[in-house]
Motif scaffolding. Structure first.
Motif, short mmCIF file in Angstrom:
data_model
loop_
_atom_site.label_atom_id
_atom_site.label_comp_id
_atom_site.label_asym_id
_atom_site.label_seq_id
_atom_site.Cartn_x
_atom_site.Cartn_y
_atom_site.Cartn_z
N ALA A 35 -112.69 16.87 29.80
CA ALA A 35 -113.77 17.49 29.41
C ALA A 35 -115.04 17.68 30.53
O ALA A 35 -115.56 18.56 30.67
N GLU A 36 -115.08 16.76 31.26
CA GLU A 36 -115.96 16.83 32.45
C GLU A 36 -115.53 17.87 33.55
O GLU A 36 -116.16 18.31 34.17
N LYS A 37 -114.44 17.94 33.53
CA LYS A 37 -113.78 19.01 34.55
C LYS A 37 -113.94 20.56 33.90
O LYS A 37 -114.06 21.43 34.69
N GLY A 38 -113.69 20.40 32.69
CA GLY A 38 -113.61 21.79 32.06
C GLY A 38 -114.95 22.41 31.60
O GLY A 38 -115.10 23.60 31.84
N LEU A 39 -115.89 21.53 31.01
CA LEU A 39 -116.92 22.29 30.56
C LEU A 39 -117.61 23.09 31.71
O LEU A 39 -118.14 24.32 31.33
N PRO A 40 -117.84 22.79 32.92
CA PRO A 40 -118.72 23.21 34.05
C PRO A 40 -118.19 24.70 34.08
O PRO A 40 -118.95 25.66 34.63
N ASN A 41 -116.90 24.94 33.65
CA ASN A 41 -116.33 26.06 34.10
C ASN A 41 -116.22 27.31 32.86
O ASN A 41 -115.82 28.39 32.72
N THR A 42 -117.14 26.65 31.98
CA THR A 42 -117.58 27.45 30.64
C THR A 42 -118.34 28.95 31.41
O THR A 42 -119.18 28.94 32.16
N ILE A 43 -117.87 30.16 30.73
CA ILE A 43 -118.59 31.44 31.14
C ILE A 43 -119.56 31.70 30.38
O ILE A 43 -120.49 32.02 30.65
N PHE A 44 -119.44 31.27 28.85
CA PHE A 44 -120.66 31.20 28.05
C PHE A 44 -120.32 30.80 26.93
O PHE A 44 -119.26 30.48 26.41
N ALA A 45 -121.37 29.80 26.39
CA ALA A 45 -121.22 29.02 25.22
C ALA A 45 -122.38 29.02 24.31
O ALA A 45 -123.63 29.37 24.76
N VAL A 46 -122.25 28.62 22.94
CA VAL A 46 -123.31 28.45 22.18
C VAL A 46 -123.16 26.97 21.41
O VAL A 46 -122.29 26.65 21.28
N CYS A 47 -124.50 26.59 20.99
CA CYS A 47 -124.56 25.37 20.35
C CYS A 47 -125.11 25.58 19.10
O CYS A 47 -126.53 26.11 19.11
N LEU A 48 -124.56 25.24 17.94
CA LEU A 48 -125.29 25.44 16.63
C LEU A 48 -126.04 24.17 16.51
O LEU A 48 -125.50 23.08 16.36
N MET A 49 -127.35 24.25 16.40
CA MET A 49 -128.27 23.34 16.01
C MET A 49 -128.88 23.08 15.03
O MET A 49 -129.20 24.03 14.10
N ARG A 50 -129.28 21.99 14.49
CA ARG A 50 -129.88 21.62 13.25
C ARG A 50 -131.01 20.48 13.68
O ARG A 50 -130.49 19.41 13.73
N GLY A 51 -132.27 20.90 13.78
CA GLY A 51 -133.28 19.99 14.43
C GLY A 51 -132.90 19.73 15.85
O GLY A 51 -132.27 20.80 16.51
N ASP A 52 -132.62 18.37 16.16
CA ASP A 52 -132.23 18.12 17.56
C ASP A 52 -130.87 17.70 17.77
O ASP A 52 -130.22 17.30 18.66
N GLU A 53 -129.87 17.94 16.56
CA GLU A 53 -128.52 17.53 16.42
C GLU A 53 -127.75 18.93 16.72
O GLU A 53 -127.83 19.89 16.08
N THR A 54 -126.72 18.86 17.58
CA THR A 54 -125.68 19.62 17.82
C THR A 54 -124.64 19.72 16.73
O THR A 54 -123.89 18.61 16.87
N VAL A 55 -124.68 20.62 15.79
CA VAL A 55 -123.52 20.58 14.74
C VAL A 55 -122.35 21.35 14.63
O VAL A 55 -121.50 21.18 13.92
N GLY A 56 -122.49 22.35 15.80
CA GLY A 56 -121.42 23.18 15.97
C GLY A 56 -121.61 23.68 17.30
O GLY A 56 -122.29 23.67 18.10
N MET A 57 -120.29 24.63 17.73
CA MET A 57 -120.19 24.93 19.01
C MET A 57 -119.06 26.06 19.03
O MET A 57 -118.36 26.33 18.14
N GLY A 58 -119.23 26.92 20.30
CA GLY A 58 -118.14 27.91 20.49
C GLY A 58 -118.47 28.22 22.01
O GLY A 58 -119.37 28.27 22.56
N ARG A 59 -117.27 28.43 22.55
CA ARG A 59 -117.10 28.80 24.29
C ARG A 59 -116.27 29.77 24.24
O ARG A 59 -115.36 30.29 23.64
N LEU A 60 -116.76 30.55 25.41
CA LEU A 60 -115.81 31.50 26.23
C LEU A 60 -115.72 31.06 27.79
O LEU A 60 -116.49 30.81 28.40
N ILE A 61 -114.17 31.13 27.71
CA ILE A 61 -113.46 30.59 28.91
C ILE A 61 -112.95 31.71 29.90
O ILE A 61 -112.49 32.98 29.00
N GLY A 62 -112.41 31.64 30.96
CA GLY A 62 -111.86 32.76 31.64
C GLY A 62 -112.15 32.65 33.06
O GLY A 62 -112.58 31.81 33.84
N ASP A 63 -111.45 33.74 33.76
CA ASP A 63 -111.63 34.13 35.03
C ASP A 63 -112.84 34.79 35.49
O ASP A 63 -113.14 34.99 36.89
N GLY A 64 -113.86 35.07 34.67
CA GLY A 64 -115.00 35.73 34.89
C GLY A 64 -114.87 37.29 35.26
O GLY A 64 -115.89 38.01 35.17
#
Length: 138
Positions: A35-64
């Motif tokens: 995860a530490e290696k992969g996450l920085p290579n995210t093209i675009f991502a979103v976090c679904l928040m409720r208050g200060d808590e991250t309750v969901g997510m989605g990512r777009l990865i690829g070669d750009g």
């Protein structure tokens, strides 16, 4: 985008949230090292928040430029069934439509019944012309 105390934030999830959401939502967990290696290579991502808590997510990865993949669509079980995955997919889809090259190939691997959700955003099964395949290092 906000409603009922939920909001979408355009950002890559923190590693702890990423690992937790994959686990509790039933996705295959990854090692912290991966995860530490992969996450920085995210093209675009979103976090679904409720208050200060991250309750969901989605990512777009690829070669750009040419190839992209929608991945890590995950919502904590107690927040599922409220149409929130559509919020995540809408944010990713908007990015795909406005930021990627017109020739970009965007794919995903859909677990059933989530394939119905992805179909609402223009994704279609590729079989019989092509078949999704995967390989996991053992």
């Amino acid at each position: 985008m906000t409603t009922d105390d939920y909001r979408i934030e355009a950002r890559t999830p923190h590693i702890e949230d990423y690992m937790r959401l994959r686990l509790v939502s039933g996705l295959t967990p990854f090692s912290r090292e991966a995860a530490e290696k992969g996450l920085p290579n995210t093209i675009f991502a979103v976090c679904l928040m409720r208050g200060d808590e991250t309750v969901g997510m989605g990512r777009l990865i690829g070669d750009g430029g040419c190839f992209f993949q929608v991945t890590d669509i995950a919502i904590q079980p107690e927040h599922q069934g409220r149409g929130l995955a559509k919020w995540i997919m809408r944010a990713l889809s908007d990015y795909i439509e406005t930021q990627l090259p017109a020739t970009a190939y965007v794919s995903l691997i859909a677990d059933v019944p989530a394939n119905r959700l992805y179909g609402q955003f223009g994704f279609a099964e590729t079989a019989p012309r092509s078949v999704g395949m995967s390989r996991v290092k053992r």
